[in-house]
Design a protein around this motif. Structure first.
Motif, PDB file in Angstrom:
ATOM      1  N   SER A  73       0.831  -1.215   0.000  1.00  0.00           N
ATOM      2  CA  SER A  73       0.000   0.000   0.000  1.00  0.00           C
ATOM      3  C   SER A  73       0.859   1.256   0.000  1.00  0.00           C
ATOM      4  O   SER A  73       0.567   2.225  -0.710  1.00  0.00           O
ATOM      5  CB  SER A  73      -0.935   0.021   1.217  1.00  0.00           C
ATOM      6  N   ALA A  74       1.916   1.245   0.788  1.00  0.00           N
ATOM      7  CA  ALA A  74       2.809   2.405   0.846  1.00  0.00           C
ATOM      8  C   ALA A  74       3.524   2.599  -0.489  1.00  0.00           C
ATOM      9  O   ALA A  74       3.712   3.735  -0.946  1.00  0.00           O
ATOM     10  CB  ALA A  74       3.833   2.230   1.976  1.00  0.00           C
ATOM     11  N   ALA A  75       3.912   1.510  -1.134  1.00  0.00           N
ATOM     12  CA  ALA A  75       4.561   1.609  -2.445  1.00  0.00           C
ATOM     13  C   ALA A  75       3.604   2.192  -3.473  1.00  0.00           C
ATOM     14  O   ALA A  75       3.981   3.054  -4.275  1.00  0.00           O
ATOM     15  CB  ALA A  75       5.061   0.238  -2.887  1.00  0.00           C
ATOM     16  N   LYS A  76       2.364   1.755  -3.442  1.00  0.00           N
ATOM     17  CA  LYS A  76       1.360   2.295  -4.366  1.00  0.00           C
ATOM     18  C   LYS A  76       1.193   3.796  -4.134  1.00  0.00           C
ATOM     19  O   LYS A  76       1.159   4.580  -5.076  1.00  0.00           O
ATOM     20  CB  LYS A  76       0.034   1.560  -4.184  1.00  0.00           C
ATOM     21  N   GLU A  77       1.085   4.193  -2.873  1.00  0.00           N
ATOM     22  CA  GLU A  77       0.944   5.602  -2.516  1.00  0.00           C
ATOM     23  C   GLU A  77       2.128   6.426  -3.034  1.00  0.00           C
ATOM     24  O   GLU A  77       1.956   7.546  -3.512  1.00  0.00           O
ATOM     25  CB  GLU A  77       0.851   5.737  -0.998  1.00  0.00           C
ATOM     26  N   ALA A  78       3.338   5.863  -2.979  1.00  0.00           N
ATOM     27  CA  ALA A  78       4.549   6.578  -3.370  1.00  0.00           C
ATOM     28  C   ALA A  78       4.844   6.475  -4.868  1.00  0.00           C
ATOM     29  O   ALA A  78       5.812   7.065  -5.349  1.00  0.00           O
ATOM     30  CB  ALA A  78       5.737   6.047  -2.567  1.00  0.00           C
ATOM     31  N   GLY A  79       4.051   5.694  -5.589  1.00  0.00           N
ATOM     32  CA  GLY A  79       4.298   5.524  -7.010  1.00  0.00           C
ATOM     33  C   GLY A  79       5.483   4.617  -7.309  1.00  0.00           C
ATOM     34  O   GLY A  79       6.108   4.721  -8.353  1.00  0.00           O
ATOM     35  N   ILE A  80       5.782   3.713  -6.392  1.00  0.00           N
ATOM     36  CA  ILE A  80       6.885   2.769  -6.548  1.00  0.00           C
ATOM     37  C   ILE A  80       6.339   1.497  -7.185  1.00  0.00           C
ATOM     38  O   ILE A  80       5.390   0.899  -6.670  1.00  0.00           O
ATOM     39  CB  ILE A  80       7.532   2.448  -5.180  1.00  0.00           C
ATOM     40  N   ALA A  81       6.925   1.095  -8.299  1.00  0.00           N
ATOM     41  CA  ALA A  81       6.513  -0.147  -8.950  1.00  0.00           C
ATOM     42  C   ALA A  81       6.991  -1.331  -8.122  1.00  0.00           C
ATOM     43  O   ALA A  81       8.092  -1.306  -7.561  1.00  0.00           O
ATOM     44  CB  ALA A  81       7.086  -0.223 -10.353  1.00  0.00           C
ATOM     45  N   VAL A  82       6.151  -2.357  -8.059  1.00  0.00           N
ATOM     46  CA  VAL A  82       6.458  -3.536  -7.250  1.00  0.00           C
ATOM     47  C   VAL A  82       6.197  -4.801  -8.065  1.00  0.00           C
ATOM     48  O   VAL A  82       5.166  -4.910  -8.719  1.00  0.00           O
ATOM     49  CB  VAL A  82       5.579  -3.580  -5.975  1.00  0.00           C
ATOM     50  N   LEU A  83       7.117  -5.730  -7.995  1.00  0.00           N
ATOM     51  CA  LEU A  83       6.921  -7.061  -8.550  1.00  0.00           C
ATOM     52  C   LEU A  83       6.745  -7.992  -7.366  1.00  0.00           C
ATOM     53  O   LEU A  83       7.616  -8.061  -6.491  1.00  0.00           O
ATOM     54  CB  LEU A  83       8.127  -7.496  -9.390  1.00  0.00           C
ATOM     55  N   SER A  84       5.621  -8.678  -7.347  1.00  0.00           N
ATOM     56  CA  SER A  84       5.302  -9.569  -6.242  1.00  0.00           C
ATOM     57  C   SER A  84       5.159 -10.977  -6.781  1.00  0.00           C
ATOM     58  O   SER A  84       4.330 -11.219  -7.656  1.00  0.00           O
ATOM     59  CB  SER A  84       3.997  -9.112  -5.584  1.00  0.00           C
ATOM     60  N   VAL A  85       5.969 -11.896  -6.282  1.00  0.00           N
ATOM     61  CA  VAL A  85       5.857 -13.293  -6.675  1.00  0.00           C
ATOM     62  C   VAL A  85       5.380 -14.054  -5.452  1.00  0.00           C
ATOM     63  O   VAL A  85       6.084 -14.149  -4.452  1.00  0.00           O
ATOM     64  CB  VAL A  85       7.212 -13.852  -7.169  1.00  0.00           C
ATOM     65  N   ILE A  86       4.168 -14.553  -5.549  1.00  0.00           N
ATOM     66  CA  ILE A  86       3.565 -15.232  -4.407  1.00  0.00           C
ATOM     67  C   ILE A  86       3.568 -16.733  -4.669  1.00  0.00           C
ATOM     68  O   ILE A  86       2.958 -17.190  -5.631  1.00  0.00           O
ATOM     69  CB  ILE A  86       2.125 -14.732  -4.158  1.00  0.00           C
ATOM     70  N   PRO A  87       4.265 -17.501  -3.835  1.00  0.00           N
ATOM     71  CA  PRO A  87       4.298 -18.953  -4.039  1.00  0.00           C
ATOM     72  C   PRO A  87       2.918 -19.575  -3.887  1.00  0.00           C
ATOM     73  O   PRO A  87       2.136 -19.181  -3.024  1.00  0.00           O
ATOM     74  CB  PRO A  87       5.228 -19.455  -2.941  1.00  0.00           C
ATOM     75  N   ASP A  88       2.624 -20.509  -4.746  1.00  0.00           N
ATOM     76  CA  ASP A  88       1.379 -21.254  -4.724  1.00  0.00           C
ATOM     77  C   ASP A  88       1.769 -22.733  -4.687  1.00  0.00           C
ATOM     78  O   ASP A  88       2.834 -23.099  -5.173  1.00  0.00           O
ATOM     79  CB  ASP A  88       0.572 -20.937  -5.986  1.00  0.00           C
ATOM     80  N   SER A  89       0.927 -23.559  -4.162  1.00  0.00           N
ATOM     81  CA  SER A  89       1.266 -24.976  -4.093  1.00  0.00           C
ATOM     82  C   SER A  89       1.400 -25.606  -5.477  1.00  0.00           C
ATOM     83  O   SER A  89       2.084 -26.591  -5.651  1.00  0.00           O
ATOM     84  CB  SER A  89       0.205 -25.728  -3.280  1.00  0.00           C
ATOM     85  N   ARG A  90       0.759 -25.000  -6.499  1.00  0.00           N
ATOM     86  CA  ARG A  90       0.819 -25.544  -7.857  1.00  0.00           C
ATOM     87  C   ARG A  90       1.769 -24.805  -8.768  1.00  0.00           C
ATOM     88  O   ARG A  90       2.352 -25.368  -9.665  1.00  0.00           O
ATOM     89  CB  ARG A  90      -0.582 -25.540  -8.483  1.00  0.00           C
TER      90      ARG A  90
END
Length: 98
Positions: A73-90
């Protein structure tokens, strides 16, 4: 709380500024460093909430999932691009947020 363990923190990559500087956040220590050293400004409401969540996580009063969401949320507010890799069981699915 252990500073350098990543078991409870799905990694984030934050992209700062025009120099293509990027920071990978895998641990509580990474989150604290990015918030206190690398953040472009210190006056956003979401930023202040994320800093408090980080302090709470350090003292064991807050969770890593909450910190991660508030950091996003703070990154979005600051205009910082974020790459999020969320592990999934599959599979592992990349998510981009700006």
């Amino acid at each position: 709380m252990q500073w350098n363990t990543s078991a409870d923190f799905a990694p984030l990559v934050l992209f700062f500024g025009g120099q293509q500087k990027r920071k990978i956040v895998r641990t509580l220590r990474d989150a604290a460093e990015v918030l206190m050293v690398d953040w472009p400004f210190e006056d956003g409401e979401e930023y202040v909430v994320a800093v408090k969540a980080c302090a709470d996580a350090i003292t064991g009063q807050g969770g890593m999932n909450e910190l991660r969401e508030l950091l996003l949320s703070a990154a979005k507010e600051a205009g910082i691009a974020v790459l999020s890799v969320i592990p999934d069981s599959r599979s592992t699915t990349p998510h981009m947020a700006a």
